[in-house]
Write an enzyme that holds these catalytic residues in place. Structure first.
Site, PDB file in Angstrom:
ATOM      1  N   SER A  62      11.694  64.408  58.256  1.00  9.74           N
ATOM      2  CA  SER A  62      10.595  63.524  57.847  1.00  9.74           C
ATOM      3  C   SER A  62      11.023  62.317  57.033  1.00  9.74           C
ATOM      4  CB  SER A  62       9.553  64.318  57.059  1.00  9.74           C
ATOM      5  OG  SER A  62       8.825  65.158  57.924  1.00  9.74           O
ATOM      6  N   LYS A  65       9.620  59.150  58.336  1.00  7.39           N
ATOM      7  CA  LYS A  65       8.294  58.587  58.050  1.00  7.39           C
ATOM      8  C   LYS A  65       8.343  57.302  57.227  1.00  7.39           C
ATOM      9  CE  LYS A  65       5.672  62.908  58.610  1.00  7.39           C
ATOM     10  NZ  LYS A  65       6.596  64.030  58.739  1.00  7.39           N
ATOM     11  N   SER A 120       3.670  64.266  53.838  1.00 10.52           N
ATOM     12  CA  SER A 120       4.439  64.443  55.072  1.00 10.52           C
ATOM     13  C   SER A 120       3.638  65.108  56.189  1.00 10.52           C
ATOM     14  CB  SER A 120       5.720  65.240  54.790  1.00 10.52           C
ATOM     15  OG  SER A 120       6.760  64.831  55.637  1.00 10.52           O
ATOM     16  N   LYS A 227      11.156  60.276  49.633  1.00 13.75           N
ATOM     17  CA  LYS A 227      10.679  60.979  50.822  1.00 13.75           C
ATOM     18  C   LYS A 227      11.535  62.223  51.014  1.00 13.75           C
ATOM     19  CE  LYS A 227       7.939  61.739  54.126  1.00 13.75           C
ATOM     20  NZ  LYS A 227       8.098  63.169  53.724  1.00 13.75           N
TER      21      LYS A 227
END
Length: 282
Positions: A62, A65, A120, A227
């Site tokens: 992720s 993202k 997420s 993140k």
């Protein structure tokens, strides 16, 4: 006599300061005992603070993202447009869960971005790609064009969520990603936010989300952007821009075993750079 006492005191102070500086230097030059398989830490001038396997190309889960958010914002699509989660947004690759119910949950594009980045959510990321002009395929093409334009030569994207293990990069490219993403105020706001409540349903039922990086809620940390990511092939990952010991740093941890390992590595890094005893933990 007073001059001799003052001179002796000054000498003792100089020795003490020299000893303290030596201890600090030895501590910082030692091994921070970071457990993640790939690590890169750079300061804001681009100077390397620490590196381990920083060019090993790996799935990035992720972390993807961050690129998803940049492509959405670059597109100029209206952030107040309302988008309903559709069947096409369901994860059929890994069957990951989401509290955004198909055909019922409706959020603005801005809210979908916030949920995508902060917690997420994979359906939110899929919806952002699906509603891009030209659809998901064009969106992924735009992700790869953006990566190449940024000079991320060893990075490839296959979807908007990071569930596909063909989303691959290395720590050096991901520092470039951090620095690009940090130029977007909404990305900084979303990824450094601790909690968020949204109201996607007609009956007003709230959904409460928390940031997947617990450090943003820790008062001893200053996190400007972050993140997390995880799929089996990628291990546990964390990228962030933070401040440690008065230095702004871009930090990448990839392919860690154990959910808490990137957090443990963050604390070990902080202890190392602060000249204190390296903390225990996973």
């Amino acid at each position: 006599m007073r001059r001799n006492s003052a001179g002796a005191a000054g000498l003792l102070l100089l020795v003490a300061l020299t000893s303290a500086a030596t201890v600090t230097a030895q501590t910082i030059s030692g091994d921070p005992q970071l457990r993640s398989a790939s690590v890169l830490v750079l300061d804001e001038q681009g100077r390397q603070v620490y590196a381990k396997n920083s060019r090993a190309v790996k799935p990035i889960a992720s972390i993807t993202k961050l690129m998803t958010a940049m492509v959405v914002l670059d597109s100029g699509a209206p952030l107040d447009a309302r988008i309903t989660i559709a069947e096409a947004d369901r994860d059929r690759l890994r069957n990951s869960r989401s509290r955004l119910r198909i055909g019922e949950a409706t959020l603005t594009r801005r809210e979908l971005l916030m949920v995508t980045l902060m917690s997420s959510d994979n359906r939110a990321a899929a919806a952002l790609a699906r509603t891009h002009p030209g659809g998901t395929d064009r969106f992924v093409e735009a992700m790869n064009r953006k990566a190449q334009a940024l000079g991320m030569a060893d990075t490839r994207f296959a979807d908007s969520s990071g569930l596909d293990n063909r989303n691959r990069s290395h720590a050096e490219d991901l520092v470039t990603l951090i620095r690009a993403a940090a130029r977007y105020p909404l990305i900084r706001e979303a990824t450094a936010r601790g909690e968020l409540t949204v109201y996607p349903y007609a009956d007003g039922t709230p959904l409460e989300y928390r940031n997947t990086n617990s450090l943003v809620r820790n008062p001893t940390w200053t996190v400007e952007l972050s993140k997390t990511g995880f799929i089996n092939e990628a291990g546990h990952c964390l990228v962030m821009r933070t401040e440690i010991a008065g230095r702004r740093l871009d930090v990448v941890f990839l392919d860690a075993v154990g959910k808490l390992t990137p957090i443990g590595d963050s604390n070990r890094l902080k202890s190392w750079l602060s000249g204190t005893e390296v903390v225990a933990g996973r």
